[in-house]
Scaffold this motif. Structure first.
Motif, mmCIF file in Angstrom:
data_model
loop_
_atom_site.group_PDB
_atom_site.id
_atom_site.type_symbol
_atom_site.label_atom_id
_atom_site.label_comp_id
_atom_site.label_asym_id
_atom_site.label_seq_id
_atom_site.Cartn_x
_atom_site.Cartn_y
_atom_site.Cartn_z
ATOM 1 N N LEU A 63 -37.879 -2.672 86.725
ATOM 2 C CA LEU A 63 -37.477 -3.408 85.606
ATOM 3 C C LEU A 63 -38.425 -3.682 84.456
ATOM 4 O O LEU A 63 -38.106 -4.018 83.242
ATOM 5 C CB LEU A 63 -36.932 -4.763 86.107
ATOM 6 N N THR A 64 -39.619 -3.599 84.401
ATOM 7 C CA THR A 64 -40.570 -3.841 83.343
ATOM 8 C C THR A 64 -41.763 -3.008 83.563
ATOM 9 O O THR A 64 -42.456 -2.637 84.621
ATOM 10 C CB THR A 64 -40.849 -5.034 83.403
ATOM 11 N N GLN A 65 -42.204 -2.186 82.168
ATOM 12 C CA GLN A 65 -43.672 -1.830 82.198
ATOM 13 C C GLN A 65 -44.504 -2.649 81.868
ATOM 14 O O GLN A 65 -45.670 -2.301 81.820
ATOM 15 C CB GLN A 65 -43.216 -0.585 81.114
ATOM 16 N N ALA A 66 -44.449 -3.796 81.526
ATOM 17 C CA ALA A 66 -45.285 -5.022 81.170
ATOM 18 C C ALA A 66 -46.012 -5.533 82.261
ATOM 19 O O ALA A 66 -45.381 -5.299 83.436
ATOM 20 C CB ALA A 66 -44.551 -5.869 80.274
ATOM 21 N N PRO A 67 -47.177 -6.165 81.835
ATOM 22 C CA PRO A 67 -47.850 -6.890 82.783
ATOM 23 C C PRO A 67 -47.144 -8.074 83.353
ATOM 24 O O PRO A 67 -46.072 -8.686 82.806
ATOM 25 C CB PRO A 67 -49.075 -7.475 82.074
ATOM 26 N N PHE A 68 -47.226 -8.359 84.777
ATOM 27 C CA PHE A 68 -46.813 -9.359 85.441
ATOM 28 C C PHE A 68 -47.657 -10.132 86.447
ATOM 29 O O PHE A 68 -48.764 -9.484 86.646
ATOM 30 C CB PHE A 68 -45.342 -8.862 86.163
ATOM 31 N N GLY A 69 -47.251 -11.112 86.977
ATOM 32 C CA GLY A 69 -48.358 -11.900 87.967
ATOM 33 C C GLY A 69 -47.590 -12.123 89.306
ATOM 34 O O GLY A 69 -46.201 -12.004 89.327
ATOM 35 N N VAL A 70 -48.180 -12.410 90.230
ATOM 36 C CA VAL A 70 -47.660 -12.790 91.513
ATOM 37 C C VAL A 70 -48.238 -13.950 91.827
ATOM 38 O O VAL A 70 -49.573 -14.055 92.029
ATOM 39 C CB VAL A 70 -47.812 -11.500 92.533
ATOM 40 N N ASN A 71 -47.758 -15.207 92.508
ATOM 41 C CA ASN A 71 -48.300 -16.441 92.764
ATOM 42 C C ASN A 71 -48.127 -16.508 94.458
ATOM 43 O O ASN A 71 -47.262 -16.305 95.003
ATOM 44 C CB ASN A 71 -47.757 -17.575 92.244
ATOM 45 N N LEU A 72 -49.453 -17.090 94.906
ATOM 46 C CA LEU A 72 -49.470 -17.250 96.258
ATOM 47 C C LEU A 72 -50.201 -18.773 96.346
ATOM 48 O O LEU A 72 -50.752 -19.075 95.551
ATOM 49 C CB LEU A 72 -50.620 -16.302 97.033
ATOM 50 N N PHE A 73 -49.957 -19.317 97.496
ATOM 51 C CA PHE A 73 -50.550 -20.799 98.092
ATOM 52 C C PHE A 73 -52.056 -20.214 98.628
ATOM 53 O O PHE A 73 -51.844 -19.493 99.619
ATOM 54 C CB PHE A 73 -49.689 -21.456 99.088
ATOM 55 N N SER A 74 -53.049 -20.821 98.141
ATOM 56 C CA SER A 74 -54.336 -20.762 98.609
ATOM 57 C C SER A 74 -54.909 -21.904 99.500
ATOM 58 O O SER A 74 -55.577 -22.544 98.618
ATOM 59 C CB SER A 74 -55.303 -19.972 97.709
ATOM 60 N N THR A 75 -54.622 -22.065 100.431
ATOM 61 C CA THR A 75 -54.974 -23.242 101.226
ATOM 62 C C THR A 75 -54.874 -23.006 102.707
ATOM 63 O O THR A 75 -54.137 -21.900 103.214
ATOM 64 C CB THR A 75 -53.915 -24.384 100.740
ATOM 65 N N ARG A 76 -55.360 -23.868 103.671
ATOM 66 C CA ARG A 76 -55.248 -23.574 104.964
ATOM 67 C C ARG A 76 -53.902 -24.033 105.376
ATOM 68 O O ARG A 76 -53.297 -25.064 105.074
ATOM 69 C CB ARG A 76 -56.462 -24.726 105.579
ATOM 70 N N LEU A 77 -53.362 -23.077 106.336
ATOM 71 C CA LEU A 77 -51.827 -23.432 106.933
ATOM 72 C C LEU A 77 -52.142 -23.808 108.468
ATOM 73 O O LEU A 77 -51.772 -22.968 109.176
ATOM 74 C CB LEU A 77 -51.107 -22.219 106.513
ATOM 75 N N SER A 109 -52.135 -15.257 90.797
ATOM 76 C CA SER A 109 -52.542 -16.800 90.676
ATOM 77 C C SER A 109 -52.178 -17.231 91.805
ATOM 78 O O SER A 109 -51.452 -17.104 92.669
ATOM 79 C CB SER A 109 -51.345 -17.234 89.637
ATOM 80 N N THR A 110 -53.086 -18.610 91.939
ATOM 81 C CA THR A 110 -52.840 -19.178 93.087
ATOM 82 C C THR A 110 -52.672 -20.999 92.751
ATOM 83 O O THR A 110 -53.011 -21.242 91.569
ATOM 84 C CB THR A 110 -54.242 -19.175 93.878
ATOM 85 N N ALA A 111 -51.896 -21.450 93.900
ATOM 86 C CA ALA A 111 -51.898 -22.953 93.776
ATOM 87 C C ALA A 111 -52.511 -23.600 95.033
ATOM 88 O O ALA A 111 -52.698 -22.712 95.982
ATOM 89 C CB ALA A 111 -50.386 -23.372 93.800
ATOM 90 N N PHE A 112 -53.042 -24.626 94.766
ATOM 91 C CA PHE A 112 -53.600 -25.511 95.996
ATOM 92 C C PHE A 112 -55.159 -25.092 96.125
ATOM 93 O O PHE A 112 -55.517 -26.016 97.114
ATOM 94 C CB PHE A 112 -52.756 -25.260 97.357
ATOM 95 N N GLY A 113 -55.659 -24.300 95.684
ATOM 96 C CA GLY A 113 -56.801 -23.660 95.733
ATOM 97 C C GLY A 113 -57.320 -22.523 95.079
ATOM 98 O O GLY A 113 -56.478 -21.862 94.550
ATOM 99 N N LEU A 114 -58.699 -22.261 95.278
ATOM 100 C CA LEU A 114 -59.211 -20.764 94.833
ATOM 101 C C LEU A 114 -58.618 -19.737 96.088
ATOM 102 O O LEU A 114 -58.568 -19.980 97.230
ATOM 103 C CB LEU A 114 -60.573 -21.059 94.846
ATOM 104 N N LEU A 115 -58.735 -18.447 95.423
ATOM 105 C CA LEU A 115 -58.808 -17.436 96.418
ATOM 106 C C LEU A 115 -59.831 -17.794 97.241
ATOM 107 O O LEU A 115 -61.074 -17.675 96.733
ATOM 108 C CB LEU A 115 -58.614 -16.048 95.493
ATOM 109 N N PRO A 116 -59.931 -17.080 98.579
ATOM 110 C CA PRO A 116 -61.239 -16.957 99.207
ATOM 111 C C PRO A 116 -62.265 -16.081 98.421
ATOM 112 O O PRO A 116 -61.614 -15.060 97.636
ATOM 113 C CB PRO A 116 -60.730 -16.569 100.541
#
Length: 357
Positions: A65-79, A132-139
């Motif tokens: 759908l796009t040739q432009a840059p995009f991001g993906v977001n994950l939760f980075s926290t202990r589960l 990108s991450t929420a709840f904390g830094l990437l390990p």
């Protein structure tokens, strides 16, 4: 005014306008993210609740759908599940299940799957432009692998201390999330801030800007060009918007959710742990009121999130917004109904340019 709409952030992320779409977990978002990227912003896919296979499929769809840059977001926290009081919580939730006419939960603990390692591996293999991450830094090991692959790293923060940690870790940009923001608080440690660190964007952004050298992206209640210019004036190099795009034509949000957003005001939201066990800002509804009136403490994340999933899913199937998680920021009077994402972006940019002259 000396403020430029094209900032270093645009150059660093190879985007035309300094506008990020928030990665909103649980919202089918490929079409919306692609539309934002095609319009010159950075579209972000909220992938925290997706299986690794679903993420790979979504990334492939994005690239179609796009040739432009995009991001993906994950939760980075202990589960790690805490089933200490699960039966007490389930008994209360069973009263809501009765309201929806769905099966009662049986006694006994739950086990929340943790796909983070596999999710990250997919993003690395697919060489997505931004993680990108929420709840904390990437390990640290993950962050190093991503940087080595040329992937940009963005972390959401809610305090100056978190921002400094993100810079020290090697992140490429920081999203400074003000208390006005919808959805989950990005606070790293909720044992320190049980309802999240809730500092307003007007106070938070300049304090972070003064203490880090990497680009700061402002988030929280920003809905139009006025908010964009205000964020730039405070020293941010861009903005992140989630709520603003939830009612867009391409948004995968449920129609009942969109209607609730369009009928809400700046007084409609509260920060609650009722749905997930982590503090999040959403529109008050029957679920939140029932849970708060019960006096039962929500289980920690992710256990509360896991045991309420069947209720949220059933409510969505029944188009019953009273029992759905209606995440929203505080600027909802400024929402527009089923407007194309590219039109929203163009309006924001046009309004900002008009102010900047």
């Amino acid at each position: 005014m000396g403020i430029q709409l094209t900032t270093e952030l645009c150059q660093a992320f190879n985007i035309r306008y300094p506008i990020f779409l928030a990665g909103m977990a649980g919202i089918p978002g490929v079409k919306l993210a692609a539309a934002v990227s095609n319009a010159g912003g950075l579209g972000t896919l909220g992938a925290a609740y997706m299986t690794p296979e679903a993420i790979r499929k979504a990334v492939h769809e994005m690239r179609e759908l796009t040739q432009a840059p995009f991001g993906v977001n994950l939760f980075s926290t202990r589960l790690t599940d805490d089933n200490t009081r699960v039966d007490e919580a389930q008994r209360e939730l069973n009263k809501i299940r009765d309201q929806l006419g769905i099966a009662q939960a049986l006694e006994g603990g739950v086990s929340t799957p943790n796909h983070f390692a596999e999710q990250f591996a997919v993003l690395l293999e697919e060489r997505v432009p931004v993680i990108s991450t929420a709840f904390g830094l990437l390990p640290e090991s993950c962050l190093q692998q991503a940087k080595a692959a040329g992937i940009r790293i963005v972390t959401m923060v809610t305090t100056v201390k978190e921002a400094m940690l993100a810079e020290q870790a090697g992140c490429d940009a920081i999203v400074a999330q003000g208390s006005e923001a919808g959805g989950h608080r990005g606070t790293f440690d909720i044992s320190e801030h049980p309802m999240g660190a809730n500092i307003g964007a007007m106070a938070l952004i300049p304090q972070i800007v003064d203490r880090v050298r990497i680009p700061v992206v402002a988030a929280g209640g920003i809905m139009d060009g006025r908010g964009l210019v205000a964020a730039l004036a405070l020293g941010a190099q861009g903005v992140q918007m989630g709520t603003r795009f939830l009612t867009a034509l391409e948004s995968g949000a449920h129609e009942a959710y969109k209607d609730a957003l369009l009928n809400s005001t700046e007084e409609s939201t509260v920060i609650t742990k009722a749905f997930s066990g982590r503090p999040a800002r959403g529109i008050v509804n029957a679920f939140i009121e029932h849970w708060h009136d019960s006096g039962v403490e929500p289980l920690p994340f992710p256990t509360q999130n896991t045991i309420t999933r069947d209720i949220r899913n059933a409510a969505a199937e029944q188009s019953n917004a009273a029992y759905m998680s209606l995440w929203a920021g505080q600027g909802t009077r400024m929402l527009t109904n089923r407007q194309k994402a590219e039109e929203i972006l163009a309006e924001i940019v046009g309004q900002a340019n008009a102010i900047l002259g």
